[in-house]
Motif scaffolding. Structure first.
Motif, PDB file in Angstrom:
ATOM      1  N   SER A 289       0.897  -1.196  -0.102  1.00  0.00           N
ATOM      2  CA  SER A 289      -0.104   0.018  -0.116  1.00  0.00           C
ATOM      3  C   SER A 289       0.792   1.140  -0.041  1.00  0.00           C
ATOM      4  CB  SER A 289      -1.018   0.031   1.311  1.00  0.00           C
ATOM      5  OG  SER A 289      -0.157   0.239   2.403  1.00  0.00           O
ATOM      6  N   THR A 290       2.063   1.204  -0.031  1.00  0.00           N
ATOM      7  CA  THR A 290       2.940   2.278   0.049  1.00  0.00           C
ATOM      8  C   THR A 290       3.782   2.108  -1.181  1.00  0.00           C
ATOM      9  OG1 THR A 290       4.447   0.932   1.590  1.00  0.00           O
ATOM     10  CG2 THR A 290       2.833   2.601   2.580  1.00  0.00           C
ATOM     11  N   VAL A 291       4.532   3.388  -1.376  1.00  0.00           N
ATOM     12  CA  VAL A 291       5.305   3.481  -2.554  1.00  0.00           C
ATOM     13  C   VAL A 291       6.616   3.254  -2.442  1.00  0.00           C
ATOM     14  CG1 VAL A 291       3.567   5.157  -3.524  1.00  0.00           C
ATOM     15  CG2 VAL A 291       5.480   6.070  -2.441  1.00  0.00           C
ATOM     16  N   ALA A 292       7.491   2.655  -3.163  1.00  0.00           N
ATOM     17  CA  ALA A 292       8.888   2.554  -3.191  1.00  0.00           C
ATOM     18  C   ALA A 292       9.521   3.950  -2.799  1.00  0.00           C
ATOM     19  CB  ALA A 292       9.418   2.460  -4.415  1.00  0.00           C
ATOM     20  N   GLY A 293      10.319   4.053  -1.842  1.00  0.00           N
ATOM     21  CA  GLY A 293      10.937   5.385  -1.242  1.00  0.00           C
ATOM     22  C   GLY A 293      10.043   5.874  -0.131  1.00  0.00           C
ATOM     23  N   ASN A 294       8.920   5.543  -0.020  1.00  0.00           N
ATOM     24  CA  ASN A 294       8.169   5.955   1.159  1.00  0.00           C
ATOM     25  C   ASN A 294       7.892   7.344   1.459  1.00  0.00           C
ATOM     26  OD1 ASN A 294       6.835   4.671   3.493  1.00  0.00           O
ATOM     27  ND2 ASN A 294       8.605   4.814   4.855  1.00  0.00           N
ATOM     28  N   ASN A 295       7.950   7.883   0.385  1.00  0.00           N
ATOM     29  CA  ASN A 295       7.818   9.636   0.412  1.00  0.00           C
ATOM     30  C   ASN A 295       8.701  10.084   1.110  1.00  0.00           C
ATOM     31  OD1 ASN A 295       5.402   9.697  -1.385  1.00  0.00           O
ATOM     32  ND2 ASN A 295       4.114   8.716   0.309  1.00  0.00           N
ATOM     33  N   GLY A 296       9.948   9.627   1.053  1.00  0.00           N
ATOM     34  CA  GLY A 296      11.248  10.352   1.852  1.00  0.00           C
ATOM     35  C   GLY A 296      11.160   9.904   3.265  1.00  0.00           C
ATOM     36  N   ASN A 297      10.229   9.178   3.852  1.00  0.00           N
ATOM     37  CA  ASN A 297      10.405   8.632   5.228  1.00  0.00           C
ATOM     38  C   ASN A 297      11.226   7.573   5.599  1.00  0.00           C
ATOM     39  OD1 ASN A 297       7.926  10.387   6.448  1.00  0.00           O
ATOM     40  ND2 ASN A 297       6.821   9.324   4.829  1.00  0.00           N
ATOM     41  N   LEU A 298      12.130   7.682   6.364  1.00  0.00           N
ATOM     42  CA  LEU A 298      13.179   6.898   6.485  1.00  0.00           C
ATOM     43  C   LEU A 298      13.606   6.493   7.964  1.00  0.00           C
ATOM     44  CD1 LEU A 298      15.665   5.290   5.383  1.00  0.00           C
ATOM     45  CD2 LEU A 298      17.089   7.335   5.571  1.00  0.00           C
ATOM     46  N   GLY A 299      13.774   5.303   8.483  1.00  0.00           N
ATOM     47  CA  GLY A 299      13.933   4.777   9.637  1.00  0.00           C
ATOM     48  C   GLY A 299      14.967   3.842   9.942  1.00  0.00           C
ATOM     49  N   PHE A 300      15.755   3.905  11.038  1.00  0.00           N
ATOM     50  CA  PHE A 300      16.951   3.012  11.490  1.00  0.00           C
ATOM     51  C   PHE A 300      16.301   2.400  12.672  1.00  0.00           C
ATOM     52  CE2 PHE A 300      18.651   6.732   9.256  1.00  0.00           C
ATOM     53  CZ  PHE A 300      19.419   6.096   8.081  1.00  0.00           C
ATOM     54  N   TYR A 301      16.428   1.011  12.634  1.00  0.00           N
ATOM     55  CA  TYR A 301      15.528   0.146  13.795  1.00  0.00           C
ATOM     56  C   TYR A 301      16.549  -0.815  14.402  1.00  0.00           C
ATOM     57  CZ  TYR A 301      11.355   2.155  11.717  1.00  0.00           C
ATOM     58  OH  TYR A 301      10.334   2.989  11.105  1.00  0.00           O
ATOM     59  N   PHE A 302      16.861  -0.287  15.529  1.00  0.00           N
ATOM     60  CA  PHE A 302      18.046  -1.266  16.205  1.00  0.00           C
ATOM     61  C   PHE A 302      17.435  -1.417  17.781  1.00  0.00           C
ATOM     62  CE2 PHE A 302      20.688   1.739  13.532  1.00  0.00           C
ATOM     63  CZ  PHE A 302      20.726   0.947  12.373  1.00  0.00           C
ATOM     64  N   ASP A 303      16.862  -2.554  17.978  1.00  0.00           N
ATOM     65  CA  ASP A 303      16.335  -2.918  19.178  1.00  0.00           C
ATOM     66  C   ASP A 303      17.660  -3.205  20.167  1.00  0.00           C
ATOM     67  OD1 ASP A 303      13.800  -2.360  19.468  1.00  0.00           O
ATOM     68  OD2 ASP A 303      12.991  -4.463  19.262  1.00  0.00           O
ATOM     69  N   VAL A 304      18.453  -3.787  19.590  1.00  0.00           N
ATOM     70  CA  VAL A 304      19.885  -3.990  20.472  1.00  0.00           C
ATOM     71  C   VAL A 304      21.137  -3.504  19.639  1.00  0.00           C
ATOM     72  CG1 VAL A 304      18.962  -6.315  21.505  1.00  0.00           C
ATOM     73  CG2 VAL A 304      20.174  -6.249  19.074  1.00  0.00           C
ATOM     74  N   MET A 305      22.018  -3.470  20.209  1.00  0.00           N
ATOM     75  CA  MET A 305      23.363  -2.814  19.788  1.00  0.00           C
ATOM     76  C   MET A 305      23.586  -3.566  18.474  1.00  0.00           C
ATOM     77  SD  MET A 305      25.588  -0.406  19.868  1.00  0.00           S
ATOM     78  CE  MET A 305      25.659   0.230  21.652  1.00  0.00           C
ATOM     79  N   GLU A 306      23.490  -2.820  17.293  1.00  0.00           N
ATOM     80  CA  GLU A 306      24.044  -3.205  15.774  1.00  0.00           C
ATOM     81  C   GLU A 306      25.330  -3.165  15.793  1.00  0.00           C
ATOM     82  OE1 GLU A 306      23.556  -5.032  13.250  1.00  0.00           O
ATOM     83  OE2 GLU A 306      21.489  -4.175  13.086  1.00  0.00           O
ATOM     84  N   ILE A 307      25.694  -4.333  14.947  1.00  0.00           N
ATOM     85  CA  ILE A 307      26.981  -4.503  14.472  1.00  0.00           C
ATOM     86  C   ILE A 307      27.551  -3.579  13.571  1.00  0.00           C
ATOM     87  CG2 ILE A 307      28.626  -6.173  13.707  1.00  0.00           C
ATOM     88  CD1 ILE A 307      26.602  -8.264  14.627  1.00  0.00           C
ATOM     89  N   THR A 308      26.889  -3.501  12.390  1.00  0.00           N
ATOM     90  CA  THR A 308      26.995  -2.654  11.335  1.00  0.00           C
ATOM     91  C   THR A 308      25.894  -1.636  10.904  1.00  0.00           C
ATOM     92  OG1 THR A 308      28.205  -4.393  10.365  1.00  0.00           O
ATOM     93  CG2 THR A 308      28.110  -2.464   8.940  1.00  0.00           C
ATOM     94  N   PRO A 309      25.958  -0.520  11.241  1.00  0.00           N
ATOM     95  CA  PRO A 309      26.980   0.332  12.150  1.00  0.00           C
ATOM     96  C   PRO A 309      26.836  -0.021  13.548  1.00  0.00           C
ATOM     97  CG  PRO A 309      25.263   1.690  11.599  1.00  0.00           C
ATOM     98  CD  PRO A 309      24.871   0.500  10.830  1.00  0.00           C
ATOM     99  N   GLU A 310      27.688   0.338  14.428  1.00  0.00           N
ATOM    100  CA  GLU A 310      27.791   0.286  15.597  1.00  0.00           C
ATOM    101  C   GLU A 310      26.518   1.411  16.324  1.00  0.00           C
ATOM    102  OE1 GLU A 310      30.452   0.187  19.892  1.00  0.00           O
ATOM    103  OE2 GLU A 310      31.278   0.152  17.918  1.00  0.00           O
ATOM    104  N   ALA A 311      25.324   1.096  16.393  1.00  0.00           N
ATOM    105  CA  ALA A 311      24.114   1.954  16.831  1.00  0.00           C
ATOM    106  C   ALA A 311      23.175   1.258  17.644  1.00  0.00           C
ATOM    107  CB  ALA A 311      23.738   2.859  15.703  1.00  0.00           C
ATOM    108  N   VAL A 312      22.288   1.905  18.236  1.00  0.00           N
ATOM    109  CA  VAL A 312      21.235   1.500  19.159  1.00  0.00           C
ATOM    110  C   VAL A 312      20.045   2.388  18.907  1.00  0.00           C
ATOM    111  CG1 VAL A 312      21.756   2.107  21.243  1.00  0.00           C
ATOM    112  CG2 VAL A 312      20.407  -0.107  21.094  1.00  0.00           C
TER     113      VAL A 312
END
Length: 419
Positions: A289-312
Motif C-alpha cells: 500500500s506504500t510507494v517505493a521510497g516511502n515518500n522520503g520517510n526513513l527509519g533505522f531500527y536497532f532494538d539491540v546494539m547493531e554490528i554494522t553500524p555500531e548503533a542502538v
C-alpha cells in the motif's frame, strides 16, 4: 525447533536469556544446537561423551559435562574491554583485521573466552576443552572432541593463559579424506545409523549457506534470518574495519566476505506485532500500500546494539529530514524494510563490493515473503532469486558431506589406479 515454544522448560525469550545489563546475552547449553556461541566442557567430560548410554537421551547423559551452563552467544555485547585490549595488543583495529579478517567484535568467541578467563578463573581452570557450537554439534556425533572448521576459526583471546591453546581444537580444512572419524556408537545403537557413517567437520550457518546457495563470483547472497547477513565468494581478501573475511567453506584457497546485521528477523517480527497485529499477510499488504521510497520517510531500527553500524535505538526521519517520534503503521513497516536493505547496500559499497550488474540470492525465513523481496530488488536495482529451500545452511551442510564423500571416493580410486 522453536526454542520458546518447543522447549518451554528453559524459559527463554527468543531462544536466549537477556541479562539485567541488557548487554550480556546467553543461552542454555543443554537446549541448543545453534549459531555463534561457545561450549565449555568440564574436565573428564570426554569420557562421558565417548561412553554415553544409548538408553538415555543425550541431554541426560551430558547434564554434568559443562562448566558454563549458560554460554554467551552471538547477540552478547558485554566484552567491550576485552575487544579494546585485544586491538591495542596487536597494534590497532585495522592490523587485527589484516591478521584475522575482522577487527575485534564483542560477540566473537576469543573475546568471550578472555572475559570468562578474567572474571571466572575457577570456571576456566575447570574447563578441559572449549568448542564452538559448530564443533560442539560435531563432537556429539563423533563421541569425541571435534576440531574447528577453517571457516569457523577465530582469533583466540590474547589474555588467556598459556595453556589456552590446549583447550581449543586445532582448525581443520573443510575437505579431509574420511572426514573426522566414524559416528559414535550411541547413534548406531539408539537411532540405527550405519557404523560406517563418517563425520565431516561442522561449520557455521553463514559459511554453510554459501555452500548451499552455490554462490558464483559476482553474486551477492543475502540471508534474512535472526541476524541478516550479506556475503560473497571472493579471490582476494580486503579486510576492513567493517565486515569480515573468512576462509571459504568449500575451497580453502579462496575467501568469503561477510557483513552481519544483528537486528534482523527479531526486529521485523517486533514491528509486525506492533503494526500488523502479528500477521505477515497484513505486513505484506502494508508494504504493497506504500510507494517505493516511502515518500522520503526513513527509519533505522536497532532494538539491540547493531554490528554494522555500531548503533542502538529507533531513529525516524520524515521527508523533510526532520527527526520524528513515530510513523503511521504502514509507513513504519516500509521504513523498516527499506532501511534494512539500504543499510546493506551502503555498507557493501563502502567496502568496495560491486552491487551493479549482479544478482541477489536470498535465503532465510523472510525470503518466503515476496513483498519483502520486491523491496530488496528495488533497493539493489537487481534481480532477486531464491532457492527451493529457505534453509540454505542445512542444504550447504549436506553438500559439504557429499563433497567429502566424493573426495574420499576419488582418493580410493586413485590409489587403486596407482597400484
Amino acid at each position: 525447533v522453536h526454542f520458546d515454544k518447543d522447549l518451554p522448560e528453559f524459559k527463554t525469550q527468543g531462544g536466549v536469556y537477556i541479562h539485567s545489563d541488557r548487554l550480556t546475552i546467553t543461552s542454555p547449553v543443554l537446549m541448543w544446537v545453534k549459531q555463534h556461541g561457545s561450549v565449555y566442557w568440564k574436565k573428564g567430560s570426554v569420557q562421558i561423551l565417548k561412553n554415553a548410554s544409548s538408553k538415555l537421551p543425550l541431554h541426560q547423559s551430558l547434564k554434568a559435562c559443562f562448566s558454563v551452563s549458560n554460554s554467551p552467544i552471538w547477540m552478547d555485547s558485554s566484552t567491550a574491554s576485552q575487544c579494546s585490549a585485544l586491538e591495542k595488543a596487536v597494534g590497532g583495529a585495522q592490523h587485527l583485521a589484516s591478521i584475522t579478517g575482522s577487527r575485534a567484535y564483542e560477540r566473537f568467541t576469543g573475546n568471550q573466552i578472555a572475559k570468562i578467563y578474567s572474571q571466572n578463573p575457577e570456571v576456566y581452570m575447570e574447563t578441559e576443552r572449549i568448542s564452538l557450537v559448530s564443533s560442539f554439534a560435531a563432537s556429539l556425533f563423533l563421541g569425541a572432541y571435534a576440531p574447528i572448521d577453517y571457516s569457523d576459526g577465530k582469533c583466540v583471546g590474547f589474555s588467556c593463559s598459556n595453556n589456552s591453546t590446549r583447550k581449543l581444537s586445532f582448525p581443520s580444512p573443510p575437505c579431509i579424506e574420511g572426514g573426522q572419524g566414524p559416528i559414535s556408537p550411541y547413534y548406531s545403537q539408539r537411532y540405527g545409523f550405519s557404523p560406517d557413517c563418517k563425520i565431516v567437520a561442522f561449520t557455521g550457518d553463514n559459511p554453510a549457506s554459501l555452500a548451499g546457495m552455490r554462490l558464483q563470483e559476482g553474486d551477492i547472497a543475502i540471508s534474512l534470518g535472526t541476524s541478516d547477513t550479506l556475503f560473497l565468494w571472493i579471490q582476494e581478501p580486503t579486510p576492513a574495519l567493517e565486515g569480515h573475511i573468512l576462509c571459504n567453506p568449500v575451497d580453502s584457497q579462496t575467501y568469503m566476505a561477510l557483513l552481519c546485521f544483528k537486528n534482523g528477523s527479531l526486529m521485523r517480527e517486533r514491528i509486525r506485532d506492533d503494526c500488523a497485529s502479528g500477521s505477515w499477510d497484513e505486513f505484506s499488504k502494508a508494504l504493497s500500500s506504500t510507494v517505493a521510497g516511502n515518500n522520503g520517510n526513513l527509519g533505522f531500527y536497532f532494538d539491540v546494539m547493531e554490528i554494522t553500524p555500531e548503533a542502538v535505538g529507533i531513529h525516524r526521519f520524515n521527508g523533510d529530514n526532520q527527526k520524528v517520534s513515530d510513523f503511521p503503521k504502514e509507513v513504519e513497516i516500509r521504513a523498516l524494510i527499506e532501511g534494512q536493505f539500504m543499510a546493506k547496500r551502503i555498507h557493501a559499497e563502502k567496502l568496495g563490493y560491486k552491487v551493479s550488474k549482479t544478482r541477489i540470492l536470498a535465503t532465510g525465513g523472510a525470503s518466503h515473503n515476496k513483498k519483502i523481496l520486491q523491496v530488496l530488488s528495488d533497493v539493489f536495482n537487481a534481480p532477486v532469486y531464491t532457492i527451493d529451500t529457505a534453509n540454505s545452511a542445512c542444504l550447504g551442510s549436506a553438500y559439504r558431506a557429499i563433497h567429502v564423500c566424493t573426495f574420499s571416493c576419488k582418493s580410493v580410486i586413485l590409489r587403486i589406479l596407482l597400484g
